[in-house]
Design a protein around this motif. Structure first.
Motif, PDB file in Angstrom:
ATOM      1  N   MET A   1      73.361  48.212  31.232  1.00 45.14           N
ATOM      2  CA  MET A   1      72.227  47.514  31.180  1.00 45.14           C
ATOM      3  C   MET A   1      72.615  46.265  30.437  1.00 45.14           C
ATOM      4  O   MET A   1      74.110  46.423  29.803  1.00 45.14           O
ATOM      5  N   ASN A   2      71.016  45.644  30.114  1.00 49.21           N
ATOM      6  CA  ASN A   2      71.354  43.852  29.847  1.00 49.21           C
ATOM      7  C   ASN A   2      71.855  44.009  29.219  1.00 49.21           C
ATOM      8  O   ASN A   2      71.607  45.216  27.964  1.00 49.21           O
ATOM      9  N   LYS A   3      71.754  42.859  27.989  1.00 46.98           N
ATOM     10  CA  LYS A   3      72.710  42.543  26.980  1.00 46.98           C
ATOM     11  C   LYS A   3      71.034  42.614  25.782  1.00 46.98           C
ATOM     12  O   LYS A   3      71.075  43.500  24.804  1.00 46.98           O
ATOM     13  N   PRO A   4      70.149  42.153  25.979  1.00 52.02           N
ATOM     14  CA  PRO A   4      68.668  42.427  24.808  1.00 52.02           C
ATOM     15  C   PRO A   4      68.642  44.136  24.789  1.00 52.02           C
ATOM     16  O   PRO A   4      68.498  43.784  23.881  1.00 52.02           O
ATOM     17  N   LYS A   5      68.196  44.723  26.156  1.00 51.38           N
ATOM     18  CA  LYS A   5      67.823  45.729  25.876  1.00 51.38           C
ATOM     19  C   LYS A   5      69.436  46.652  24.980  1.00 51.38           C
ATOM     20  O   LYS A   5      69.013  47.898  24.016  1.00 51.38           O
ATOM     21  N   GLN A   6      70.897  46.287  25.527  1.00 57.57           N
ATOM     22  CA  GLN A   6      71.650  47.199  24.982  1.00 57.57           C
ATOM     23  C   GLN A   6      71.725  46.951  23.295  1.00 57.57           C
ATOM     24  O   GLN A   6      71.810  48.161  22.317  1.00 57.57           O
ATOM     25  N   LYS A 218      81.050  41.848  18.888  1.00 58.95           N
ATOM     26  CA  LYS A 218      80.603  41.535  16.794  1.00 58.95           C
ATOM     27  C   LYS A 218      78.786  40.645  17.233  1.00 58.95           C
ATOM     28  O   LYS A 218      78.628  41.702  16.469  1.00 58.95           O
ATOM     29  N   GLN A 219      79.238  40.331  18.258  1.00 55.04           N
ATOM     30  CA  GLN A 219      77.573  39.363  18.257  1.00 55.04           C
ATOM     31  C   GLN A 219      76.786  40.687  18.869  1.00 55.04           C
ATOM     32  O   GLN A 219      75.556  40.719  18.009  1.00 55.04           O
ATOM     33  N   LEU A 220      76.835  41.812  19.183  1.00 54.61           N
ATOM     34  CA  LEU A 220      75.735  42.995  20.114  1.00 54.61           C
ATOM     35  C   LEU A 220      75.515  43.925  18.163  1.00 54.61           C
ATOM     36  O   LEU A 220      74.668  44.160  17.978  1.00 54.61           O
ATOM     37  N   ILE A 221      77.086  43.917  17.409  1.00 57.72           N
ATOM     38  CA  ILE A 221      76.932  45.218  16.532  1.00 57.72           C
ATOM     39  C   ILE A 221      75.968  44.279  15.164  1.00 57.72           C
ATOM     40  O   ILE A 221      75.267  44.773  15.116  1.00 57.72           O
TER      41      ILE A 221
END
Length: 432
Positions: A1-6, A218-221
């Motif tokens: 799963m790519n980052k924007p989708k995650q 951290k960035q994702l959350i």
């Protein structure tokens, strides 16, 4: 799963885990009460139902630990007691209320069945989701949340188009009283509690995905938290506006649930009850899943991530939900009020201290600010248990206590004094 989708999946999951019973029934009711001054109650509601919960998510993004880590800076003993209280409130009140709301708004209008039957089926399904927690993000983020959002936007869009912005006088008039009304109703969403419970769930759930290192998580959350917060604010504001625009077509003295039912019927016509049923069932269900998953995660962590402890906790929490969820929504809200007035201020303070830079939130600051918050929130808690007359002198002597915010200024003052003391001590030390 790519980052924007995650990021999008996690944001949808957060939104859905937050958006439960109170998030549906409270905003339209506020709009009816505030009338043309809806923006003030929206501001107050956003503070406790959006800003504080999302800051809780950001705090977890910074910590990336368990619930015990969230409060242990005060002391390990305090953290143990705090976690027990928080999860107790979530399991005994927040999760069961979702079943009660689901029965009253989604089941009772169509089927003449007992609330106990609804609770049994409801929490049986919740349990199945909880024990399959590895698929939690995917099931909720990809499928359930988009459906919730679509139905909400349909109701809000039609409500705005069909409503009339007539000026209606309301019993609450000053901006400050309207803001505090919104703040107080925001307590009833349980979302500050959900912020710290759900944040821990998301942190643990991401361990099953190939997300990356600490900084990447951290960035994702954080990004997902901001997206979820924006979505929550838009939905809340929209529902509050609908309550205002349609208030002259809603029966006088309607309860919170009656306002929501009227809103769905006024916007969606005869099929309004069906759409509302689906919306309520989905919104409440995802919140219950998040709560019981969080409680099961915590207990499992106490026993070295024991799968047996996780499943046993999920079973017990689901059984509690079946019993308490059989009571009416109004009864659960009444029981919850004094408990929320006790735990909410402490939770808010812990969240705020965690998101601040560490130099402003030493262990001493944590201990002192939490202690003062606890002491000055006692009158807010007691006023729901003992006769108000016996507390009137104390309440009148504490600023903002009449608005259930007596803890705010003392906690802020202690925070500022301790940080001023630390700053001057360091300055003197550097000079010498």
């Amino acid at each position: 799963m790519n980052k924007p989708k995650q990021t999008l999946v996690v944001a949808f999951t957060l939104f859905s885990l937050f958006f439960g019973a109170g998030n549906l029934i409270l905003p339209p009711y506020l709009g009816v009460q505030a009338g043309a001054n809806w923006h003030w109650v929206a501001l107050g509601f956003a503070l406790t139902a959006v800003v504080i919960p999302i800051l809780g998510i950001l705090a977890h993004a910074k910590l990336q630990g368990s619930m015990f880590d969230f409060a242990k800076k005060v002391s390990p003993l305090f953290s143990t007691i705090y976690c027990a209280l928080l999860y107790g409130i979530a399991v005994f009140l927040a999760a069961p209320r979702t079943a009660s709301v689901t029965h009253e708004l989604a089941v009772a209008p169509f089927f003449n069945t007992a609330t106990f039957i609804t609770s049994c089926i409801y929490f049986g399904t919740v349990f199945l989701f909880v024990i399959n927690r590895s698929r939690l993000l995917s099931l909720i983020g990809k499928y359930l949340t988009p459906l919730i959002v679509i139905i909400l936007f349909i109701i809000i869009g039609l409500g705005v188009l069909r409503g009339s912005a007539e000026m209606v006088l309301t019993p609450v008039s000053t901006p400050f009283s309207l803001i505090t009304l919104g703040v107080f109703e925001g307590y009833q969403t349980f979302d500050a509690i959900a912020g710290v419970v759900v944040g821990a769930v998301i942190v643990l759930s991401l361990k099953t995905y190939d997300v990356g290192n600490f900084q990447t998580k951290k960035q994702l959350i954080s990004q997902a938290g901001f997206l979820a917060g924006f979505g929550l604010f838009v939905i809340y504001a929209g529902l509050i506006i609908c309550g205002y625009l349609l208030q002259n077509r809603i029966p006088d003295n309607a309860s919170r649930t009656e306002v929501l039912i009227s809103l769905s019927q006024l916007t969606l016509g005869k099929i309004g009850a069906t759409f509302l049923s689906v919306l309520v069932a989905l919104a409440c269900f995802t919140t219950a899943v998040g709560i019981i998953t969080g409680a099961s995660d915590y207990v499992s962590g106490l026993y070295r991530d024991s799968r047996k402890a996780y499943i046993l906790t999920a079973i017990i929490a689901s059984l509690i939900g079946v019993v308490v969820g059989s009571f009416k929504v109004g009864f659960i809200i009444t029981i919850a009020l004094p408990v929320l007035m006790f735990i909410y201020p402490i939770t808010i303070v812990l969240i705020l201290l965690h998101v601040l830079p560490q130099k402003f939130a030493s262990a001493l600051v944590f201990k002192a600010v939490v202690l003062i918050t606890f002491l000055f929130s006692i009158p807010d808690f007691l006023k729901f248990i003992v006769p108000i007359g016996s507390l009137q002198g104390i309440i009148n002597s504490i600023p903002l206590a009449t608005q259930n915010l007596g803890w705010v200024l003392p906690a802020l003052l202690v925070f500022l004094l301790l940080n001023f003391r630390n700053f001057t001590t360091k300055a003197i030390s550097n000079q010498s």
